[in-house]
Write a protein that holds these residues in place. Structure first.
Motif, PDB file in Angstrom:
ATOM      1  N   TYR A 169      -9.294  -4.993  15.551  1.00  0.00           N
ATOM      2  CA  TYR A 169      -9.576  -5.260  14.142  1.00  0.00           C
ATOM      3  C   TYR A 169      -8.540  -6.233  13.582  1.00  0.00           C
ATOM      4  N   ARG A 170      -8.976  -7.117  12.698  1.00  0.00           N
ATOM      5  CA  ARG A 170      -8.056  -8.083  12.083  1.00  0.00           C
ATOM      6  C   ARG A 170      -7.222  -7.444  10.991  1.00  0.00           C
ATOM      7  N   VAL A 171      -7.771  -6.413  10.352  1.00  0.00           N
ATOM      8  CA  VAL A 171      -7.114  -5.819   9.187  1.00  0.00           C
ATOM      9  C   VAL A 171      -6.182  -4.693   9.602  1.00  0.00           C
ATOM     10  N   CYS A 172      -5.262  -4.352   8.702  1.00  0.00           N
ATOM     11  CA  CYS A 172      -4.362  -3.219   8.923  1.00  0.00           C
ATOM     12  C   CYS A 172      -5.142  -1.929   8.674  1.00  0.00           C
ATOM     13  N   MET A 173      -5.071  -0.998   9.620  1.00  0.00           N
ATOM     14  CA  MET A 173      -5.852   0.229   9.536  1.00  0.00           C
ATOM     15  C   MET A 173      -4.966   1.434   9.213  1.00  0.00           C
ATOM     16  N   THR A 174      -5.549   2.431   8.574  1.00  0.00           N
ATOM     17  CA  THR A 174      -4.837   3.687   8.311  1.00  0.00           C
ATOM     18  C   THR A 174      -5.005   4.616   9.510  1.00  0.00           C
ATOM     19  N   SER A 175      -4.276   5.721   9.499  1.00  0.00           N
ATOM     20  CA  SER A 175      -4.380   6.700  10.590  1.00  0.00           C
ATOM     21  C   SER A 175      -5.762   7.347  10.625  1.00  0.00           C
ATOM     22  N   GLU A 176      -6.521   7.236   9.514  1.00  0.00           N
ATOM     23  CA  GLU A 176      -7.880   7.783   9.470  1.00  0.00           C
ATOM     24  C   GLU A 176      -8.914   6.762   9.953  1.00  0.00           C
ATOM     25  N   GLY A 177      -8.450   5.569  10.303  1.00  0.00           N
ATOM     26  CA  GLY A 177      -9.358   4.552  10.814  1.00  0.00           C
ATOM     27  C   GLY A 177     -10.052   3.726   9.757  1.00  0.00           C
ATOM     28  N   HIS A 178      -9.453   3.629   8.567  1.00  0.00           N
ATOM     29  CA  HIS A 178     -10.016   2.824   7.488  1.00  0.00           C
ATOM     30  C   HIS A 178      -9.058   1.677   7.159  1.00  0.00           C
ATOM     31  N   PRO A 179      -9.572   0.573   6.613  1.00  0.00           N
ATOM     32  CA  PRO A 179      -8.685  -0.525   6.209  1.00  0.00           C
ATOM     33  C   PRO A 179      -7.635  -0.044   5.209  1.00  0.00           C
ATOM     34  N   TRP A 180      -6.381  -0.430   5.450  1.00  0.00           N
ATOM     35  CA  TRP A 180      -5.276  -0.013   4.584  1.00  0.00           C
ATOM     36  C   TRP A 180      -5.313  -0.780   3.264  1.00  0.00           C
ATOM     37  N   VAL A 181      -5.136  -0.031   2.174  1.00  0.00           N
ATOM     38  CA  VAL A 181      -5.007  -0.625   0.846  1.00  0.00           C
ATOM     39  C   VAL A 181      -3.866   0.092   0.138  1.00  0.00           C
ATOM     40  N   SER A 182      -2.928  -0.680  -0.404  1.00  0.00           N
ATOM     41  CA  SER A 182      -1.812  -0.084  -1.131  1.00  0.00           C
ATOM     42  C   SER A 182      -2.336   0.706  -2.335  1.00  0.00           C
ATOM     43  N   LEU A 183      -1.725   1.848  -2.599  1.00  0.00           N
ATOM     44  CA  LEU A 183      -2.096   2.667  -3.747  1.00  0.00           C
ATOM     45  C   LEU A 183      -1.930   1.879  -5.045  1.00  0.00           C
ATOM     46  N   VAL A 184      -0.906   1.039  -5.096  1.00  0.00           N
ATOM     47  CA  VAL A 184      -0.678   0.192  -6.277  1.00  0.00           C
ATOM     48  C   VAL A 184      -1.862  -0.738  -6.503  1.00  0.00           C
ATOM     49  N   SER A 199      -4.407 -11.833   1.352  1.00  0.00           N
ATOM     50  CA  SER A 199      -5.422 -10.790   1.493  1.00  0.00           C
ATOM     51  C   SER A 199      -4.907  -9.580   2.266  1.00  0.00           C
ATOM     52  N   LYS A 200      -4.221  -9.847   3.386  1.00  0.00           N
ATOM     53  CA  LYS A 200      -3.821  -8.749   4.251  1.00  0.00           C
ATOM     54  C   LYS A 200      -2.666  -7.938   3.662  1.00  0.00           C
ATOM     55  N   ASN A 201      -1.631  -8.620   3.140  1.00  0.00           N
ATOM     56  CA  ASN A 201      -0.469  -7.861   2.674  1.00  0.00           C
ATOM     57  C   ASN A 201      -0.721  -7.126   1.359  1.00  0.00           C
ATOM     58  N   PHE A 202      -1.833  -7.434   0.675  1.00  0.00           N
ATOM     59  CA  PHE A 202      -2.212  -6.653  -0.501  1.00  0.00           C
ATOM     60  C   PHE A 202      -3.380  -5.706  -0.204  1.00  0.00           C
ATOM     61  N   CYS A 243       3.761  -9.811 -11.377  1.00  0.00           N
ATOM     62  CA  CYS A 243       4.373 -10.086 -12.680  1.00  0.00           C
ATOM     63  C   CYS A 243       4.846  -8.822 -13.387  1.00  0.00           C
ATOM     64  N   ASN A 244       4.687  -7.685 -12.736  1.00  0.00           N
ATOM     65  CA  ASN A 244       5.161  -6.412 -13.289  1.00  0.00           C
ATOM     66  C   ASN A 244       6.203  -5.839 -12.332  1.00  0.00           C
ATOM     67  N   PRO A 245       7.497  -5.806 -12.708  1.00  0.00           N
ATOM     68  CA  PRO A 245       8.554  -5.357 -11.788  1.00  0.00           C
ATOM     69  C   PRO A 245       8.304  -3.988 -11.182  1.00  0.00           C
ATOM     70  N   ALA A 246       7.798  -3.047 -11.968  1.00  0.00           N
ATOM     71  CA  ALA A 246       7.557  -1.696 -11.449  1.00  0.00           C
ATOM     72  C   ALA A 246       6.437  -1.701 -10.409  1.00  0.00           C
ATOM     73  N   LEU A 247       5.349  -2.408 -10.706  1.00  0.00           N
ATOM     74  CA  LEU A 247       4.242  -2.491  -9.756  1.00  0.00           C
ATOM     75  C   LEU A 247       4.649  -3.250  -8.498  1.00  0.00           C
ATOM     76  N   GLN A 248       5.418  -4.317  -8.685  1.00  0.00           N
ATOM     77  CA  GLN A 248       5.867  -5.087  -7.520  1.00  0.00           C
ATOM     78  C   GLN A 248       6.746  -4.240  -6.603  1.00  0.00           C
ATOM     79  N   GLU A 249       7.612  -3.448  -7.189  1.00  0.00           N
ATOM     80  CA  GLU A 249       8.474  -2.583  -6.382  1.00  0.00           C
ATOM     81  C   GLU A 249       7.645  -1.539  -5.631  1.00  0.00           C
ATOM     82  N   GLY A 250       6.622  -0.997  -6.308  1.00  0.00           N
ATOM     83  CA  GLY A 250       5.741  -0.043  -5.633  1.00  0.00           C
ATOM     84  C   GLY A 250       5.005  -0.667  -4.473  1.00  0.00           C
ATOM     85  N   TRP A 251       4.570  -1.916  -4.660  1.00  0.00           N
ATOM     86  CA  TRP A 251       3.894  -2.641  -3.576  1.00  0.00           C
ATOM     87  C   TRP A 251       4.852  -2.905  -2.420  1.00  0.00           C
TER      88      TRP A 251
END
Length: 417
Positions: free
Chosen positions: A37-52, A248-251, A302-310
């Motif tokens: 797969y080209r995308v980053c996957m989670t341990s459950e086998g789904h494409p990873w997406v940051s909670l942020v 696309s991938k790192n977000f 552009c949001n320091p708190a969100l950027q840090e979470g990411w």
């Protein structure tokens, strides 16, 4: 009255990637595993997406004041600026001098499409494009379609099981004067400072135009600054260059296909002239880029708190990848699998080479239903607690079965076959 179709003489196109996945989908074996797969996957086998990212997407969708007007051809200005600051740093001297700009592009190949068109029209002395990477890069097709002669070179050494800095230097010395040099996944090029200094000297003397690729900043070492230090090194040495910056991938917004074609020029006047032509090309190709991916990224950066979470989510996923690589290596060691497997943990990023032969890969695909590309470059995020034992045991069996009958060594060739 029947008529002859204008498509009658059109032959089928040469197959690119996708045939392995098609075979995997048609396989009805219960234990089948796909490791490409080209995308980053989670341990459950789904494409990873940051909670942020998930939270930000939801907030944007629910914003009653959201303006859904078309974006300008050059894209969302705040998105372009935030992306450039992520890549170079807000206080980078070239940023302060206003000689770095960008165009909001579509898809992973959009930057190469725009850049190649500009170079075809305005850098006519460059007839040859040389691509250096650790893998086969699809954007070579973009340059071919534009009429360039394209030569591709791999820096992965299958004998030594490592990225070869000596191969990189040899290639730079071999490429023709005045060519366009595309360096894919530049973080893979593990040269020393003195070697990079030598590369700079060669490129300047041969008047080589650089086209860099930054496909997933933060997904190699987990450090956003470290992943682009070589790119910033070229800026500090006074290079003009293009760079494809995919976000696309790192977000974790793979379906948005969002990024930037970055332009680094000698001065602001040169930059503005280049951007004016790129704007015309973008207008003809897609007129207006889509906004959702750009809105999500801009809101976070552009949001320091969100950027840090990411940033923390990136570090977390990279720690998980390093852990799974360690587990794979350790399990192969405990099984007594012949050979050294240190190369697994010595490679950065989500993807890496297992260093298997074609015989071993055939065994894994046909007998164990583990689908691996012919070059043995796999996505380590596809390996998890549910399948690691089966995968490592299968690799062990494949290596044992073929260990006694090694393939005849082929003459080493830097070009990708």
């Amino acid at each position: 009255m029947p008529t002859l179709s204008v498509f009658t003489d059109v032959p089928p196109a040469q197959k690119l990637e996708g045939s392995l996945f098609k075979t995997y989908k048609q396989d009805d074996h219960p234990n089948k595993i796909f490791l490409a797969y080209r995308v980053c996957m989670t341990s459950e086998g789904h494409p990873w997406v940051s909670l942020v990212v998930r939270k930000t997407r939801l907030q944007i969708a629910q914003d009653p004041s959201l303006n859904c007007e078309y974006l300008p051809t050059m894209g969302m200005k705040s998105f372009v600026q935030a992306s450039l600051e992520l890549l170079f740093g807000k206080h980078n001297q070239a940023m302060v001098e206003n000689r770095i700009g960008g165009v909001h592009i579509i898809g992973d190949s959009g930057a190469f499409q725009l850049g190649a068109q500009f170079l075809r029209n305005w850098h006519k002395d460059a007839q040859v494009v040389c691509i250096i990477s650790s893998q086969k890069e699809l954007h070579g097709l973009v340059f071919q379609d534009m009429g360039f002669a394209v030569f591709e070179y791999s820096i992965w050494d299958p004998q030594q099981l490592c990225m070869s800095s000596h191969s990189f230097l040899d290639i730079v010395e071999q490429v023709p004067r005045g060519c366009v040099l595309v360096i894919g996944n530049i973080i893979d090029c593990k040269l020393t400072h003195s070697q990079w200094t030598k590369v700079v000297s060669i490129m300047k003397s041969k008047r080589i135009f650089l086209f860099l690729d930054a496909p997933c900043q933060g997904f190699y070492t987990g450090d956003l600054e470290q992943d682009v230090r070589i790119l910033r090194f070229f800026v500090s040495r006074g290079f003009e260059f293009f760079c494809s910056q995919s976000l696309s991938k790192n977000f974790g917004i793979y379906d948005e296909g969002v990024g930037i074609l970055v332009v680094v020029a000698f001065n602001n006047q040169c930059l503005l002239r280049v951007l004016s032509h790129l704007s015309s090309y973008a207008q003809a190709l897609w007129l207006n880029p889509p906004s959702m991916g750009a809105r999500i990224i801009t809101s976070i950066l552009c949001n320091p708190a969100l950027q840090e979470g990411w940033k923390q989510s990136l570090k977390g996923i990279m720690e998980s990848i390093m852990l799974i690589k360690e587990k794979v290596k350790e399990r192969l060691r405990l099984l007594g699998t012949p050979g050294s497997w240190d190369h697994i943990t010595e490679q950065n990023g989500t993807h890496g080479y297992l260093g298997l032969t074609t015989q071993q890969i055939d065994y894994l695909v046909k007998k164990k239903h583990i689908y691996i590309p012919r070059n043995s470059r796999v996505n380590f995020t596809c390996i998890n607690a549910n399948n690691i034992e089966y995968i490592t045991q299968s690799i062990h069996e494949a290596v044992l079965l073929t260990h006694a009958t090694k393939e005849d060594p082929q003459a080493k060739d830097l070009r990708v076959q």
